[in-house]
Design an enzyme around this catalytic site. Structure first.
Site, PDB file in Angstrom:
ATOM      1  N   TYR A  96      -2.464  -0.396  10.501  1.00 28.19           N
ATOM      2  CA  TYR A  96      -2.606  -1.039   9.124  1.00 28.19           C
ATOM      3  C   TYR A  96      -1.315  -0.299   8.394  1.00 28.19           C
ATOM      4  O   TYR A  96      -0.796  -1.496   7.824  1.00 28.19           O
ATOM      5  CB  TYR A  96      -3.700  -0.257   8.429  1.00 28.19           C
ATOM      6  N   SER A 143       0.988  -1.147  -0.168  1.00 27.55           N
ATOM      7  CA  SER A 143      -0.144   0.098  -0.154  1.00 27.55           C
ATOM      8  C   SER A 143       0.642   1.313   0.027  1.00 27.55           C
ATOM      9  O   SER A 143       1.986   1.209   0.271  1.00 27.55           O
ATOM     10  CB  SER A 143      -0.888   0.074   1.348  1.00 27.55           C
TER      11      SER A 143
END
Ligand SMILES: NC(=O)c1ccc[n+]([C@@H]2O[C@H](COP(=O)([O-])OP(=O)(O)OC[C@H]3O[C@@H](n4cnc5c(N)ncnc54)[C@H](OP(=O)(O)O)[C@@H]3O)[C@@H](O)[C@H]2O)c1
Length: 241
Positions: A153, A140
């Site tokens: 995250y 990501s």
């Protein structure tokens, strides 16, 4: 199910999600055999029916430690080979200190990190034996930066980045490849539970579409043998992060 062993085979985790399904469609179109996995048997079956005969499905919770080996075995049993592992399953839990759901955070670590690491090592051991194969991890943009409320995250994706980079170095002199894709905001089910969608929160008029990520996967696979692409960051216009 059998098929010619001259056809390349990919295993895709998180295959029922936005990104995984788009990659499955793109690889199917490019003639690959596919092993698709996620928990929802119904969604896997629907995708397999759409894609045709060269697809095997393995409905399973990827946090079960036995599943990565079962996926490799499904590729070898059904298609006689495994050339690509798209290590993609995961979810996103964010929130401020006061209210973030710690149990969901730990469940996120189990799928985004523990399961992804098991998948990576399981497939790479096979690829090393064959001296061929490509592991593509879905990281990501938050594997390279952090923002308040998304530290846990981001931590899972930093872990993917660290592993990808070290594995790439270990394998640099071989024909086995490791790449990570670092997407910014993609329109998938990942943010379905958010009250206000991040595109609105971040003022992104046109977020990425899953097909944009699938194109990146095809690009990684379409390089001449001497080229390595360890990381590929892809952002939508307007993503200021
Ligand atoms: N969307 C974005 O903006 C974005 C940006 C950067 C990175 N990513 C990353 O992209 C990857 C794919 O996400 P997505 O955006 O396509 O989200 P998605 O549409 O929610 O897909 C997530 C996929 O992971 C599977 N999954 C979740 N938990 C699982 C478990 N315990 N066992 C097996 N499969 C599980 C889901 O299937 P089941 O629920 O059926 O199990 C689904 O197929 C994730 O790693 C995510 O972190 C997404």
């Amino acid at each position: 199910m059998t098929d010619s062993t001259s056809t390349k085979t990919a295993v895709i985790t998180g295959a029922t999600g936005g990104i995984g399904a788009a990659v499955a469609r793109a690889l199917s179109q490019a003639g690959w055999n596919l092993v698709l996995t996620a928990r929802s048997a119904e969604k896997l079956q629907a995708l397999a029916s759409e894609l045709g005969s060269r697809v095997a499905v393995v409905p399973a919770d990827l946090t079960d430690p036995a599943v990565p080996a079962a996926l490799l075995s499904a590729a070898l049993t059904n298609f006689g080979r495994c050339d690509l592992c798209f290590n993609n399953a995961g979810f996103l839990e964010t929130g401020p200190i006061e209210s973030i759901d710690i149990e969901r955070v730990c469940a996120m670590v189990r799928i985004n990190v523990e399961a992804a690491f098991r998948v990576a090592y399981t497939f790479l051991r096979h690829f090393v034996r064959e001296n061929a194969g490509h592991l593509i991890n879905t990281s990501s943009i938050l594997g390279t930066k952090v923002r308040p409320t998304a530290g846990a995250y981001a931590g899972t994706k930093y872990a993917i980045e660290a592993l990808s980079e070290a594995l790439r170095m270990e394998l640099a002199k071989t024909d086995v490849q490791v790449s990570s894709i670092q997407p910014g905001l993609v329109m998938t089910g990942l943010h379905d539970h958010w009250q206000v969608h991040p595109s609105e929160l971040m003022g992104i008029a046109e977020p990425l579409q899953p097909a944009d990520i699938a194109r990146m996967v095809l690009f990684l696979l379409d390089q001449p043998p001497h080229v390595r692409i360890p990381k590929l960051m892809i952002l939508p216009k307007g993503h200021e992060i």
